[in-house]
Write an enzyme that holds these catalytic residues in place. Structure first.
Site, short mmCIF file in Angstrom:
data_model
loop_
_atom_site.label_atom_id
_atom_site.label_comp_id
_atom_site.label_asym_id
_atom_site.label_seq_id
_atom_site.Cartn_x
_atom_site.Cartn_y
_atom_site.Cartn_z
N HIS A 170 0.85 -1.19 0.00
CA HIS A 170 0.00 0.00 0.00
C HIS A 170 0.89 1.23 0.00
O HIS A 170 1.83 1.33 0.78
CB HIS A 170 -0.90 0.01 1.24
CG HIS A 170 -1.82 1.19 1.26
ND1 HIS A 170 -3.03 1.19 0.63
CD2 HIS A 170 -1.67 2.43 1.79
CE1 HIS A 170 -3.61 2.37 0.77
NE2 HIS A 170 -2.80 3.14 1.47
N ASP A 189 -14.48 3.14 7.35
CA ASP A 189 -13.45 3.97 6.73
C ASP A 189 -14.00 4.74 5.53
O ASP A 189 -13.60 5.87 5.29
CB ASP A 189 -12.24 3.14 6.32
CG ASP A 189 -11.17 4.04 5.70
OD1 ASP A 189 -10.69 4.93 6.42
OD2 ASP A 189 -10.87 3.88 4.50
N ARG A 206 -13.37 13.17 6.32
CA ARG A 206 -12.06 13.80 6.55
C ARG A 206 -11.64 14.63 5.34
O ARG A 206 -11.06 15.70 5.48
CB ARG A 206 -11.01 12.71 6.84
CG ARG A 206 -11.17 12.08 8.22
CD ARG A 206 -10.37 10.80 8.31
NE ARG A 206 -8.97 11.01 8.05
CZ ARG A 206 -8.14 10.11 7.53
NH1 ARG A 206 -8.59 8.90 7.23
NH2 ARG A 206 -6.89 10.39 7.32
N SER A 228 -7.00 4.15 9.08
CA SER A 228 -7.72 4.04 7.81
C SER A 228 -7.06 2.97 6.93
O SER A 228 -7.72 2.06 6.42
CB SER A 228 -7.68 5.41 7.11
OG SER A 228 -8.02 5.30 5.76
N LYS A 247 -8.37 -1.39 6.51
CA LYS A 247 -8.72 -1.98 5.20
C LYS A 247 -7.84 -3.19 4.90
O LYS A 247 -8.31 -4.20 4.37
CB LYS A 247 -8.56 -0.92 4.10
CG LYS A 247 -9.69 0.10 4.11
CD LYS A 247 -9.50 1.17 3.07
CE LYS A 247 -8.42 2.15 3.45
NZ LYS A 247 -8.45 3.44 2.79
N1 URA Z 1 -4.94 6.50 2.35
C1 URA Z 1 -5.93 5.92 3.04
O1 URA Z 1 -6.42 4.87 2.69
N2 URA Z 1 -6.37 6.54 4.15
C2 URA Z 1 -5.87 7.71 4.60
O2 URA Z 1 -6.31 8.20 5.61
C3 URA Z 1 -4.84 8.30 3.86
C4 URA Z 1 -4.38 7.67 2.74
#
Ligand code: URA
Length: 436
Positions: free
Chosen positions: A89, A168, A175, A190, A194
């Protein structure tokens, strides 16, 4: 906090966080239940998020917050796959098409890579927006289809089910419009909620540092990386992070189809050197986390990674050999003088690309597959007066003015040579800080 008494209790929680106190496990569970159940509205949640931005979270508090996000939806079970799973990621870079290359590359070396992605919110499209530039390619898969492709091909890039960490989805959208994205605990929870829900056994995080990233400074990026490592460890996900520089775009292409074209170049043994090197490095770290020892450089050189990419695209309805759509060249930004290109600002290029149509400002907006920016020169390069530095491409000339204004101070040329800069700044792993 009980859902019935939610508004008054939420006010108490906001006040407590405003004072810098930690929220207890019951309070966190209750506030998520109330928010997702509709008893607490976005206004109060936004106020709490802002207080978290200023006050931060304790480690145990963040663990509970992340757990509540994981529990808000389903968790995938990937243990029936015959290969070890490892995902990556990126916290979001400009020209960051690494996932498109590294997923098939690591799959070609024996792992299963479940790249379950979200859609880009912001100036550049996300991984799915990029892949959708491929004719016929389909991001939406059922869990059954996703598992079948993971087993047969070894990698899949697809839309994450809205049932994975649904809290999220709501929080991130909130946000995004309340200036509460750039908080270390909120970003960490966040991302990790996931990835935990996705069920990967191992995870490499690419934490971007610089003007084009959430984290402008290395120290902050290191803290974010360590925070995510701790969350990963608490769920038994083997996690490591690379801190990588993001002051200038990665590779030369920023956009959707243009980035896929560049990714294909790398998979076919060409492409920009910085991108090639980063892809191989990330693949090495992912294979280490997955307990595999194959050589990713060889898999890139001998075409196995490209074959894997082509098989993945075909399995998702796309034609890997079809020509990608092309935009028109709307404008070239030229060098105003001779010298060395000291600055080619990632943020400015991203903004220009977004304004040309490659990104979206509201969830659900369409993106242009062909819009973007091509860097004809890269940072550090010797350039001559009148030479093109940037090429702005797209399908809507009326967008050009706004895109150009984003580039007003995007470049800087100086007489003295630019010193070489490493792309990978640091590895953060459970074995402690150290090597880059
Ligand atoms: N990527 C995400 O999935 N969440 C965040 O809060 C920032 C970047």
């Amino acid at each position: 906090l009980t859902p019935a008494a939610s508004n008054a209790s939420m006010l108490e929680l906001i006040a407590a966080k405003k004072e810098g106190l930690a929220l207890g496990p019951e309070a966190i569970q209750g506030l998520f239940a109330s928010y997702l159940g509709g008893q607490v509205g976005d206004e109060q949640m936004a106020a709490l998020l802002m207080a978290i931005c200023w006050r931060g979270m304790r480690q145990d508090e963040l663990r509970e917050w992340t757990a509540a996000m994981v529990r808000s939806g389903m968790r995938l079970d990937l243990t029936s796959l015959s290969r070890p799973t490892v995902d990556k990621h990126s916290t979001g870079g400009v020209g960051d098409k690494v996932s498109l290359i590294v997923a098939p590359l690591v799959a070609a070396c024996g792992a299963a890579v479940p790249q379950l992605s979200g859609r880009g919110l912001g100036h550049t499209g996300g991984t799915l927006d990029k892949m959708e530039a491929i004719p016929g390619w389909r991001a939406e898969l059922t869990t059954h289809e996703m598992m079948a492709i993971l087993e047969s091909v070894g990698c899949v890039i697809c839309a994450a089910s809205p049932e994975l960490a649904p809290a999220d989805h709501r929080l991130y959208a909130l946000r995004d419009i309340t200036g509460t994205v750039d908080s270390i605990p909120l970003i960490a929870s966040s991302i990790m909620s996931k990835k935990v829900a996705e069920g990967t056994q191992a995870l490499l995080l690419d934490v971007k540092v610089g003007s084009g990233a959430f984290m402008p400074e290395v120290a902050q990026a290191r803290t974010l990386a360590r925070t995510m490592l701790q969350l990963g460890a608490s769920y038994g996900v083997r996690t490591a992070a690379l801190l990588t520089e993001m002051d200038t775009p990665l590779g030369r292409a920023v956009g959707n189809a243009v980035e896929v074209r560049e990714a294909v170049e790398v998979l076919q043994g060409e492409g920009p050197e910085d991108l090639r090197a980063l892809v191989v490095r990330e693949a090495q770290e992912m294979l280490l986390l997955a307990g595999l020892s194959d050589d990713p450089q060889a898999a890139l050189d001998n075409g196995r990674a490209w074959e894997c990419f082509a098989a993945m695209v075909r399995a998702q309805g796309g034609d890997p050999d079809a020509p990608l759509p092309r935009g028109r060249v709307l404008h070239e930004v030229e060098a105003g003088r001779e010298g060395f290109l000291w600055k080619l600002d990632a943020k400015a290029v991203e903004l220009a690309s977004g304004r040309l149509g490659a990104g979206r400002s509201r969830a659900g907006d369409p993106v242009s597959p062909v819009a973007g920016v091509l860097c004809r020169a890269i940072r550090g390069q010797k350039v001559f007066r009148g030479e093109p530095l940037l090429e702005l491409v797209g399908d809507d000339p009326s967008r050009l003015g706004a895109a150009l204004s984003a580039l007003n101070s995007a470049t800087e040329i100086r007489d003295e040579p630019f010193p070489p800069q490493p792309k990978v700044l640091e590895l953060v792993s459970s074995k402690g800080p150290g090597r880059s």
